[in-house]
Design a protein around this motif. Structure first.
Motif, PDB file in Angstrom:
ATOM      1  N   PRO A   7       0.815  -1.219   0.000  1.00  0.00           N
ATOM      2  CA  PRO A   7       0.000   0.000   0.000  1.00  0.00           C
ATOM      3  C   PRO A   7       0.855   1.279   0.000  1.00  0.00           C
ATOM      4  O   PRO A   7       1.970   1.283   0.508  1.00  0.00           O
ATOM      5  CB  PRO A   7      -0.802  -0.110   1.300  1.00  0.00           C
ATOM      6  CG  PRO A   7      -0.056  -1.044   2.168  1.00  0.00           C
ATOM      7  CD  PRO A   7       0.804  -1.909   1.292  1.00  0.00           C
ATOM      8  N   SER A  45      -6.033   0.188   3.510  1.00  0.00           N
ATOM      9  CA  SER A  45      -5.363  -0.637   4.517  1.00  0.00           C
ATOM     10  C   SER A  45      -5.334   0.055   5.863  1.00  0.00           C
ATOM     11  O   SER A  45      -4.941   1.216   5.959  1.00  0.00           O
ATOM     12  CB  SER A  45      -3.895  -0.848   4.124  1.00  0.00           C
ATOM     13  OG  SER A  45      -3.689  -2.111   3.578  1.00  0.00           O
ATOM     14  N   MET A  46      -5.753  -0.681   6.880  1.00  0.00           N
ATOM     15  CA  MET A  46      -5.438  -0.308   8.255  1.00  0.00           C
ATOM     16  C   MET A  46      -4.444  -1.381   8.666  1.00  0.00           C
ATOM     17  O   MET A  46      -4.840  -2.500   9.006  1.00  0.00           O
ATOM     18  CB  MET A  46      -6.680  -0.396   9.137  1.00  0.00           C
ATOM     19  CG  MET A  46      -7.648   0.737   8.980  1.00  0.00           C
ATOM     20  SD  MET A  46      -6.939   2.298   9.541  1.00  0.00           S
ATOM     21  CE  MET A  46      -6.741   1.986  11.288  1.00  0.00           C
ATOM     22  N   LEU A  47      -3.170  -1.083   8.598  1.00  0.00           N
ATOM     23  CA  LEU A  47      -2.171  -2.113   8.863  1.00  0.00           C
ATOM     24  C   LEU A  47      -2.401  -2.723  10.246  1.00  0.00           C
ATOM     25  O   LEU A  47      -2.547  -2.005  11.225  1.00  0.00           O
ATOM     26  CB  LEU A  47      -0.769  -1.508   8.778  1.00  0.00           C
ATOM     27  CG  LEU A  47      -0.093  -1.461   7.399  1.00  0.00           C
ATOM     28  CD1 LEU A  47       0.229  -2.869   6.922  1.00  0.00           C
ATOM     29  CD2 LEU A  47      -0.933  -0.759   6.362  1.00  0.00           C
ATOM     30  N   VAL A  49      -5.015  -4.519  10.905  1.00  0.00           N
ATOM     31  CA  VAL A  49      -6.431  -4.883  10.934  1.00  0.00           C
ATOM     32  C   VAL A  49      -6.827  -5.541   9.619  1.00  0.00           C
ATOM     33  O   VAL A  49      -7.464  -6.597   9.596  1.00  0.00           O
ATOM     34  CB  VAL A  49      -7.325  -3.653  11.210  1.00  0.00           C
ATOM     35  CG1 VAL A  49      -8.791  -4.055  11.248  1.00  0.00           C
ATOM     36  CG2 VAL A  49      -6.922  -2.989  12.524  1.00  0.00           C
ATOM     37  N   GLY A  50      -6.416  -4.930   8.510  1.00  0.00           N
ATOM     38  CA  GLY A  50      -6.731  -5.525   7.214  1.00  0.00           C
ATOM     39  C   GLY A  50      -7.042  -4.479   6.168  1.00  0.00           C
ATOM     40  O   GLY A  50      -6.708  -3.304   6.326  1.00  0.00           O
ATOM     41  N   GLU A  51      -7.677  -4.936   5.111  1.00  0.00           N
ATOM     42  CA  GLU A  51      -7.981  -4.072   3.971  1.00  0.00           C
ATOM     43  C   GLU A  51      -9.454  -4.162   3.611  1.00  0.00           C
ATOM     44  O   GLU A  51     -10.068  -5.207   3.772  1.00  0.00           O
ATOM     45  CB  GLU A  51      -7.186  -4.520   2.737  1.00  0.00           C
ATOM     46  CG  GLU A  51      -5.771  -4.037   2.697  1.00  0.00           C
ATOM     47  CD  GLU A  51      -5.106  -4.358   1.357  1.00  0.00           C
ATOM     48  OE1 GLU A  51      -4.613  -3.430   0.730  1.00  0.00           O
ATOM     49  OE2 GLU A  51      -5.107  -5.533   0.953  1.00  0.00           O
ATOM     50  N   ILE A  90      -3.202   6.314   6.448  1.00  0.00           N
ATOM     51  CA  ILE A  90      -3.786   5.034   6.043  1.00  0.00           C
ATOM     52  C   ILE A  90      -3.036   4.532   4.813  1.00  0.00           C
ATOM     53  O   ILE A  90      -2.286   5.279   4.191  1.00  0.00           O
ATOM     54  CB  ILE A  90      -5.305   5.136   5.741  1.00  0.00           C
ATOM     55  CG1 ILE A  90      -5.582   6.207   4.695  1.00  0.00           C
ATOM     56  CG2 ILE A  90      -6.097   5.389   7.006  1.00  0.00           C
ATOM     57  CD1 ILE A  90      -7.020   6.223   4.201  1.00  0.00           C
ATOM     58  N   GLY A  91      -3.241   3.268   4.496  1.00  0.00           N
ATOM     59  CA  GLY A  91      -2.606   2.691   3.311  1.00  0.00           C
ATOM     60  C   GLY A  91      -3.616   2.603   2.172  1.00  0.00           C
ATOM     61  O   GLY A  91      -4.790   2.335   2.410  1.00  0.00           O
TER      62      GLY A  91
ATOM     63  N   PHE B  74       5.391  -5.197   8.541  1.00  0.00           N
ATOM     64  CA  PHE B  74       5.159  -3.761   8.719  1.00  0.00           C
ATOM     65  C   PHE B  74       5.397  -3.358  10.158  1.00  0.00           C
ATOM     66  O   PHE B  74       5.374  -4.189  11.072  1.00  0.00           O
ATOM     67  CB  PHE B  74       3.738  -3.376   8.272  1.00  0.00           C
ATOM     68  CG  PHE B  74       2.638  -4.085   9.012  1.00  0.00           C
ATOM     69  CD1 PHE B  74       2.181  -3.639  10.241  1.00  0.00           C
ATOM     70  CD2 PHE B  74       2.044  -5.222   8.460  1.00  0.00           C
ATOM     71  CE1 PHE B  74       1.165  -4.302  10.922  1.00  0.00           C
ATOM     72  CE2 PHE B  74       1.026  -5.891   9.134  1.00  0.00           C
ATOM     73  CZ  PHE B  74       0.588  -5.425  10.359  1.00  0.00           C
ATOM     74  N   LEU B  76       4.214  -0.191  12.861  1.00  0.00           N
ATOM     75  CA  LEU B  76       3.315   0.939  13.064  1.00  0.00           C
ATOM     76  C   LEU B  76       4.032   1.964  13.926  1.00  0.00           C
ATOM     77  O   LEU B  76       4.545   1.638  14.989  1.00  0.00           O
ATOM     78  CB  LEU B  76       2.024   0.485  13.748  1.00  0.00           C
ATOM     79  CG  LEU B  76       1.241  -0.632  13.050  1.00  0.00           C
ATOM     80  CD1 LEU B  76       0.060  -1.071  13.904  1.00  0.00           C
ATOM     81  CD2 LEU B  76       0.762  -0.163  11.692  1.00  0.00           C
ATOM     82  N   PHE B  80       2.945   4.095   9.125  1.00  0.00           N
ATOM     83  CA  PHE B  80       3.414   2.717   9.052  1.00  0.00           C
ATOM     84  C   PHE B  80       4.618   2.634   8.130  1.00  0.00           C
ATOM     85  O   PHE B  80       4.824   3.509   7.286  1.00  0.00           O
ATOM     86  CB  PHE B  80       2.303   1.791   8.562  1.00  0.00           C
ATOM     87  CG  PHE B  80       1.778   2.097   7.184  1.00  0.00           C
ATOM     88  CD1 PHE B  80       2.427   1.617   6.045  1.00  0.00           C
ATOM     89  CD2 PHE B  80       0.624   2.862   7.008  1.00  0.00           C
ATOM     90  CE1 PHE B  80       1.953   1.899   4.771  1.00  0.00           C
ATOM     91  CE2 PHE B  80       0.143   3.147   5.725  1.00  0.00           C
ATOM     92  CZ  PHE B  80       0.805   2.669   4.610  1.00  0.00           C
ATOM     93  N   ASP B 257      -3.888  -9.673   8.152  1.00  0.00           N
ATOM     94  CA  ASP B 257      -2.790  -9.117   8.941  1.00  0.00           C
ATOM     95  C   ASP B 257      -2.689  -9.853  10.265  1.00  0.00           C
ATOM     96  O   ASP B 257      -3.694 -10.274  10.829  1.00  0.00           O
ATOM     97  CB  ASP B 257      -3.049  -7.636   9.239  1.00  0.00           C
ATOM     98  CG  ASP B 257      -2.930  -6.777   7.987  1.00  0.00           C
ATOM     99  OD1 ASP B 257      -2.715  -7.350   6.907  1.00  0.00           O
ATOM    100  OD2 ASP B 257      -3.062  -5.553   8.100  1.00  0.00           O
ATOM    101  N   ARG B 268       1.625  -9.084   6.859  1.00  0.00           N
ATOM    102  CA  ARG B 268       0.444  -9.359   6.039  1.00  0.00           C
ATOM    103  C   ARG B 268       0.684 -10.705   5.377  1.00  0.00           C
ATOM    104  O   ARG B 268       1.729 -10.922   4.760  1.00  0.00           O
ATOM    105  CB  ARG B 268       0.200  -8.265   5.012  1.00  0.00           C
ATOM    106  CG  ARG B 268      -1.031  -8.551   4.155  1.00  0.00           C
ATOM    107  CD  ARG B 268      -1.612  -7.315   3.539  1.00  0.00           C
ATOM    108  NE  ARG B 268      -2.223  -6.449   4.548  1.00  0.00           N
ATOM    109  CZ  ARG B 268      -2.650  -5.218   4.310  1.00  0.00           C
ATOM    110  NH1 ARG B 268      -2.523  -4.700   3.109  1.00  0.00           N
ATOM    111  NH2 ARG B 268      -3.189  -4.486   5.269  1.00  0.00           N
TER     112      ARG B 268
END
Lengths: 275, 342, 251
Positions: A7, A45-47, A49-51, A90-91, B74, B76, B80, B257, B268
């Motif tokens: 992302p 993307s919320m790194l 958490v997911g996409e 955000i991504g 990744f 944070l 990130f 993730d 990921r």
């Protein structure tokens, strides 16, 4: 060759409330430009958490200044985005998909039919009509939501309604007792009787819950629209956005790659849909 | 391929070939026995391999499109940071049967479509493929009917065919393959060796007991979306996902993730997924356009007949794995037969 | 701010808590995030609630238990049920299929002192936010649930069958290749296929997957020679009271 799963970073510049469960996030990319077509989507993307796949709700001509994403809070990713404040990162991957048939739509009458949060994907198209009014024939916007509170972009409705040779018709499924409502009551197809657009030289462009699109298509077909004059923006589970992971398939079609916008005739023989 | 690019070898020459791979920094994977089954596993000696294997549990896709694979790490912080982490090393997959060779070609074509899956491409570029003509076919094999075997003409760097006991025809499929083979000083193959191979292939072709006719099914099956076969078969289907997990061309995957306990770092992950699982097609708020088992089963079968989004990239290559590993004895060739009015 | 956690036990064997104790291995990381304020198995220093998270093991089988679980619920923001006993009633619920007094007579010399009822899952009495199936649930699932609780998201728990995880490890198929009574095709994954990994059939301890085809599974088990009695026991063992297994477990 760049990695399509990585992302890009984008900063949330501002956030505005649309409805009790929809917010519009105005974002700006940290690096480089961003070009898209109306009706395309991005993977947000919320790194950690997911996409999630989210339609772009702003106009491409503004993309060097900002991009807007109107997001409904429905799950982990969107719920986490809702907790963010301006300045957060955000991504973004994308844009992905084909978008609305802008070339095809040029010079035609447009019947734009939106339901609920589907209006987000239609807004870039509506903004294009407003900015390039001469490029289109008559333009009617039909927009329905559950209640008046659930209508998005209320602050723009006056402008939409004043489109020359066009109209904005609103409808809701129900009206809470304390709310004043002077427009239509009923599902969005109940507005079809009020349209002046005839099928000749026209396109219908629809985005909303699939069951609503199902009834809209039936209505349009009975009005004389042909299957290939009806464009639908479809929603399916998406993981990759690039036609690899398989999740968004409707029969032989990838929603992320062949769509999300399809003509009704593209989908008519495909399984596993309500349409 | 041709006589100029072919040699003959004995078993100890194949060992020398393995050693040569190792010398060049390749890790070699080949079919080894696991209980009553076979798996592609790291090998160092030709004697570890079972050259008479029928089919492995997982196809070679496990080495090119792994069941679980971190696509990036990744961190944070204010925002990130992403660190690409596709893990690539030089490998040789030794002893791939013709049907699985065809499957790899399909995966190659699929993943190289724009935008390319760069991790797959990177792994594939550093993989040498050594094909192995089957020594025998069993009652679940039907590559012959689909034209994906038992003879391979593409999709390998080197192709080995046992033409008599302990004696092999070694054909070249690429310059990479030739470069390695040249170092072994093998005798060049003569017409009689090709003749022996031809006879072996003829023998194989005559020993198939299972047949399948998928001709035209991509269109036909879609005209029969309401056929009762889908619902009837789904009554038996356990939705266990075995069919798609063991399918050499099923590529569908999930992305998710995973954070470590600091909640500040994570990965990921790309993980093999199956359209047979209820969760696969679930959308926001629990909606699901393939909620019914019969819809999921139909989707997979359409896919194998070339009528789903994977088109011919995911259509069946006749290895028989889905039939072997279906606990409910669902056989796609029987379904094809019914759909064709049999 | 660290999350305040209480760990509680009802009718169960404490095995889930033993699994949770393995958290030790991850303790340094975890203690930055949470504070176990009430966990009698781990510490005699017990602080009363309210808690951010209650982790509850065991099913409910006494009138006192009902009151107690309701109090726990009132004192906790999030309630995580760990293990089949809390989620389904679990192994103790096997006795639900016979008369209460027969079960009591089997075990106790003087059952007249007992105040025991049929065993039920805790969600019979209180709302459960997260269900961690398993006997015991894998520590990874527990950590996933705790991480998700901190992030205020739904945890990623596998609802698909064990067969998928078995394929991840490329285990031989015990059902198709060996004709053994493996419950994998109807059982939720998350365990990491630990039994098939060592050549043992799945006993079904994670309970039903998201939509098991129980009817077909019964047929498969009959095909390999199990009697209806055997099959009934298989489905009764861990999650016999669950919606999907109830009918077969009653056979």
């Amino acid at each position: 060759m760049s990695n399509p799963y990585i992302p890009r970073k984008a900063i949330i510049e501002s956030i505005r409330d649309e409805t009790p469960d929809i917010k519009t996030f105005r974002i700006k990319f940290k690096d480089g430009s961003f070009n898209f077509n109306p009706g395309q989507f991005v993977m947000v993307s919320m790194l950690g958490v997911g996409e999630s796949a989210i339609s772009i709700s702003s106009h491409p001509e503004d993309a060097d200044k900002f991009v807007e994403l109107s997001i409904r809070k429905v799950g982990n990713v969107t719920g986490s985005i809702f907790k963010l404040k301006p300045g957060s990162t955000i991504g973004i991957r994308g844009p992905f998909g084909n978008g609305w048939p802008m070339d095809e739509a040029s010079g035609k009458n447009l019947l734009i039919v939106g339901g609920g949060c589907g209006q987000g994907a239609l807004r870039p198209l509506i903004l294009d009509v407003l900015r390039h009014r001469d490029c289109y024939g008559r333009v009617e916007i039909l927009y329905g939501a559950r209640t008046p509170q659930d209508l998005m972009f209320k602050y723009e409705h006056d402008i939409w309604a004043r489109v020359p040779d066009g109209c904005l018709l609103l409808t809701v499924d129900s009206i809470p007792t304390s709310v004043e409502w002077k427009y239509n009551l009923g599902v969005v197809t109940t507005l079809f009787g009020k349209t002046l657009i005839k099928p000749e030289n026209s396109l219908a462009l629809i985005c909303g819950p699939e069951i609503m699109m199902h009834f809209a298509v039936r209505g349009l077909l009975s009005m004389g629209f042909k299957s290939d004059q009806i464009y639908l923006s479809m929603e399916r589970r998406m993981k990759c956005g690039i036609g690899k992971c398989g999740h968004c398939q409707i029969g032989s079609k990838y929603v992320c790659k062949d769509g999300p916008v399809f003509t009704h005739s593209d989908l008519i023989h495909e399984p596993d849909k309500i349409l | 391929m041709g006589e100029a690019g072919a040699f003959v070898a004995e078993l100890n020459d194949l060992q020398r070939l393995l050693d040569e791979f190792t010398k060049h920094g390749y890790t070699v994977y080949g079919p080894i026995v696991k209980g009553k089954s076979w798996v592609f596993s790291k090998v160092s000696s030709i004697r570890e391999l079972d050259l008479n294997y029928t089919r492995t549990i997982l196809p070679p896709k496990k080495l090119l499109h792994p069941v679980k694979n971190r696509i990036f790490d990744f961190k944070l912080n204010d925002g990130f940071e992403v660190f690409e982490s596709c893990n690539v090393k030089n490998i040789v997959i030794f002893g791939i049967h013709p049907c699985d060779l065809r499957a790899i070609e399909k995966l190659d074509e699929f993943f190289s479509q724009h935008p390319e899956d760069v991790c797959y491409e990177a792994r594939r570029k550093r993989t040498l493929i050594v094909g192995l003509t089957c020594n025998a076919v069993d009652e679940k094999c039907f590559c012959n009917s689909l034209g994906t075997g038992p003879e391979a003409s593409t999709g390998f760097d080197i192709l080995i065919t046992q033409i008599s006991d302990g004696f092999f025809l070694v054909e070249v499929g690429s310059s990479k393959g030739l470069d390695i083979l040249k170092t072994l000083d093998l005798a060049e193959a003569k017409p009689e060796h090709f003749e022996a191979k031809r006879k072996h292939i003829e023998h194989l072709k005559s020993s198939f007991t299972k047949t399948a006719d998928f001709e035209g099914l991509a269109t036909l099956a879609k005209d029969k979306l309401d056929h009762k076969i889908w619902v009837e078969t789904a009554e038996r289907c356990l939705s266990c996902g075995n069919c798609s997990m063991v399918c050499p061309v099923c590529y569908c995957f999930d992305l998710y993730d995973s954070l470590d306990l600091t909640l500040k770092e994570g990965v990921r992950i790309m993980e093999l997924d199956s359209c047979q699982l209820l969760e696969y097609a679930e959308v926001a708020l629990g909606g699901n356009f393939r909620k019914e088992r019969s819809q999921r089963l139909r989707h997979w079968l359409l896919c194998k007949f070339g009528a789903a989004g994977g088109s011919t990239y995911t259509s069946c290559i006749g290895c028989g794995r889905c039939i072997v590993y279906c606990p409910a004895n669902i056989d796609l060739t029987e379904i094809a037969h019914v759909l064709k009015g049999g | 701010m660290k999350l305040k956690i209480g760990v509680f036990k009802f009718t169960s064997c404490s095995g889930c808590q033993i699994e949770l104790l393995r958290i030790n291995e991850n303790l340094p990381g975890l203690l930055n995030l949470m504070d176990f304020q009430n966990w009698t198995m781990a510490s005699s220093n017990v602080q009363q609630g309210p808690y951010d998270i209650a982790i509850v093991e065991g099913g409910i089988s006494t009138p006192e238990g009902i009151e107690e679980i309701k109090t726990i619920r009132r004192n906790s923001k999030l309630l995580i049920a760990i293990g089949d006993c809390a989620v389904f009633g679990g192994i103790p619920s096997i006795r639900n299929w016979m008369k209460q007094r027969e079960a009591e007579d089997l075990v106790y010399p003087k059952p007249e002192h007992l105040k025991s009822m049929k065993v039920s899952s805790i969600d019979e009495y209180v709302k459960v936010d997260v269900y961690l199936k398993g006997c015991p649930p894998h520590l990874d699932d527990m950590l996933e649930a705790l991480k998700a609780a901190i992030l205020n998201i739904r945890p990623r728990l596998r609802q698909h069958p064990v067969c998928i995880e078995c394929k991840f490890y490329e285990n031989e198929c015990l059902l198709t290749t060996y004709k053994q009574a493996c419950m994998g095709p109807v059982t939720a994954a998350g365990c990491g296929a630990i039994c098939p990994n060592v050549g043992r059939t799945c006993e079904g301890c994670y309970g039903p997957m998201s939509n098991p085809n129980v009817k077909s599974m019964v047929e498969r088990l009959r095909e390999i020679g199990l009697t209806d009695e055997d099959i009934m026991r298989k489905f009764r063992k861990y999650a016999g009271t669950s919606e999907y297994y109830r009918e077969v477990a009653r056979l």
